[in-house]
Design a protein around this motif. Structure first.
Motif, mmCIF file in Angstrom:
data_model
loop_
_atom_site.group_PDB
_atom_site.id
_atom_site.type_symbol
_atom_site.label_atom_id
_atom_site.label_comp_id
_atom_site.label_asym_id
_atom_site.label_seq_id
_atom_site.Cartn_x
_atom_site.Cartn_y
_atom_site.Cartn_z
ATOM 1 N N ALA A 136 0.832 -1.201 0.000
ATOM 2 C CA ALA A 136 0.000 0.000 0.000
ATOM 3 C C ALA A 136 0.870 1.257 0.000
ATOM 4 C CB ALA A 136 -0.921 -0.003 1.214
ATOM 5 N N GLU A 137 0.378 2.294 -0.634
ATOM 6 C CA GLU A 137 1.147 3.527 -0.741
ATOM 7 C C GLU A 137 1.400 4.162 0.615
ATOM 8 O OE1 GLU A 137 -0.249 6.274 -3.698
ATOM 9 O OE2 GLU A 137 -0.878 4.682 -5.055
ATOM 10 N N GLY A 158 1.241 0.344 -4.315
ATOM 11 C CA GLY A 158 -0.161 -0.006 -4.487
ATOM 12 C C GLY A 158 -0.478 -0.818 -5.724
#
Length: 381
Positions: free
Chosen positions: A58-59, A65
Motif C-alpha cells: 500500500a502507498e 499499491g
C-alpha cells in the motif's frame, strides 16, 4: 472482457524490459551467478529505484499499491531474463505474508526497508518429509515467555542464505500432518539458534538448508494456531507470479528456437524449411499461448476471497503452466540439438528455470491428483 493494459501498466512493463535489456544479458547473468551471493546487488538497487520492490504494498506504507496484474507483468519480464535476484522470495512471498498477516506496526517497520532494497526475506516451509503438502510440518514452536522458540529443519529455502529474516511455518499444536496447529513466524536469520547452509540450485539460483535450535521468533504472522489459511493464500498468490515468470521464459525459449531454425543449415537448407519441424514450432506456440491465457486467469483469480475456489483456480493454472513449460522446454532442446545441452548456450538454462518453476509448491501431476481428489472443478449435483 478487456485485457488491454493501462498506460501505467505499459510504462511499468517497458521500464522493466529496458532495465533488463541493459543489465541482464546472458553473459552478465553468468557473471552475477559467480558473485558471492549468486546475484547482483547493483541490479537489486536498480529494482528498488524502479519501484519493483515496493510494488504490491500500500502507498501509505511505503509501497506503490500495485495489484496482481502488475506483479504478473513484472514477473513475466523477469522470466524473460531468468533473473537471479530474490524478488519472488522477498516481494511476492515475503510481501504476501506481510500484507495478509502482519500487524500495521510490523508492516510500517518492514515495508519501507523492503522497498528500499535494504531487507531480504525468505520462506522456510518445506521439510524432508513434506513433499508438496503445506500442512506437513514437524518443526515446532513453543511458547517462551512473551515470544516463541522455534526448533526444526527446513529444506530448499529459496534465497535463504542471503535473507535477513526468515518466515517460518512451525507447529504449535497437533500432529505432524494436522491442518490446525500451524503458525507462521518471523525469525531473524542471524539469530544464534539459526544455522544455514547455502547452495546453488539447478537453475542457477541460491537456496539454503536451515536448522533452527530454539531460535527466537520476532513476531507471529496471523493466528499462531491456525496459520495454514494464510500460507495457502500467499502460496496461491505466488503461483500467479510463477505463471507470469514461466510465460516469460517460454516466450524466449520459443523465440530462440525459431531463430535457430532459420539459420541452422542441414542438407543445404535451413532446418526451418522442413515441414515436420515447422509443425513442432507451431505446437510450441500453441502451448505458449495456452500458458499465457492461464497466467491472465491466475492474475484475476489471485485475489479471490473464497479459499476453495482460489485453490481450484490455481490448481488448473499449475497444471497447464507445468505441461506447457515441459513441452516448450523439451522441444526447444530437441530442435536446437546438442548445442542446447551446453552451459555456454542460454536455451538449456531456460529449460532448467522452467523445470524448477514447475516444481515450486507442487508440479502439474500433484495438482491433477488434487483436482481428482476433490471431485473435479465442477461438483456433481
Amino acid at each position: 472482457m478487456d485485457f488491454d493494459l493501462s498506460e501505467e501498466q505499459r510504462l511499468l512493463q517497458d521500464s522493466v524490459a529496458k532495465l533488463l535489456a541493459d543489465k541482464y544479458g546472458f553473459e552478465q547473468r553468468k557473471a552475477y551467478m559467480k558473485a558471492p551471493e549468486g546475484w547482483s546487488r547493483e541490479v537489486w538497487s536498480q529494482f528498488a529505484e524502479l519501484g519493483l520492490l515496493g510494488l504490491p504494498f500500500a502507498e501509505d506504507e511505503g509501497g506503490f499499491g500495485g495489484g496482481a496484474v502488475d506483479t504478473l507483468l513484472v514477473a513475466e519480464q523477469l522470466g524473460r531474463a531468468i533473473t537471479l535476484e530474490p524478488w519472488l522470495s522477498t516481494v511476492v512471498i515475503g510481501g504476501g505474508f506481510l500484507r495478509n498477516g502482519a500487524s500495521a506496526e510490523l508492516r510500517s517497520a518492514m515495508v519501507p526497508k523492503i522497498a528500499a532494497g535494504e531487507l531480504l526475506l525468505a520462506f522456510a516451509q518445506a521439510e524432508r518429509q513434506s513433499r508438496y503438502d503445506l500442512f506437513d510440518v514437524a518443526t515446532t514452536a513453543k511458547k517462551d515467555g512473551s515470544g516463541w522458540s522455534i526448533t526444526g529443519r527446513k529444506g530448499y529455502v529459496v534465497h535463504g542464505d542471503s535473507a535477513d529474516a526468515l518466515i517460518v511455518t512451525a507447529r504449535t499444536a497437533g500432529g505432524q500432518r494436522d491442518q490446525r496447529g500451524i503458525g507462521v513466524f518471523l525469525v531473524d536469520a542471524k539469530d544464534p539458534g539459526v544455522q544455514r547452509r547455502g547452495y546453488r540450485t539447478v537453475d542457477g539460483q541460491r537456496a539454503a538448508e536451515v536448522e533452527f535450535a530454539n531460535a527466537r521468533a520476532e513476531a507471529v504472522l496471523g493466528n499462531p494456531e491456525h496459520g495454514l489459511p494464510l500460507v495457502d493464500q500467499v502460496v496461491d498468490e505466488t503461483i500467479a507470479a510463477l505463471a507470469g515468470e514461466a510465460v516469460g521464459a517460454m516466450q524466449v525459449a520459443h523465440d530462440m528456437t525459431v531463430d535457430y531454425m532459420k539459420t541452422r543449415q542441414q542438407f543445404g537448407r535451413p532446418i526451418g524449411s522442413f515441414q515436420a519441424l515447422q509443425h513442432r514450432a507451431a505446437d510450441m506456440l500453441v502451448a505458449l499461448e495456452q500458458a499465457r491465457s492461464m497466467s491472465y486467469f491466475a492474475a484475476m483469480s489471485a485475489e479471490e476471497r473464497d479459499p476453495l475456489e482460489r485453490r481450484k483456480a490455481m490448481a488448473t493454472v499449475k497444471v497447464q503452466i507445468g505441461r506447457s513449460a515441459r513441452f516448450v522446454g523439451q522441444q526447444s532442446i530437441q530442435l536446437h540439438g546438442g548445442i542446447a545441452m551446453t552451459m555456454e548456450y542460454a536455451c538449456g538454462h531456460y529449460f532448467k528455470r522452467l523445470t524448477v518453476n514447475d516444481a515450486m509448491f507442487g508440479d502439474a501431476d500433484h495438482y491433477v491428483r488434487y483436482l481428482a481428489d476433490i471431485g473435479g472443478l465442477v461438483q456433481a449435483a
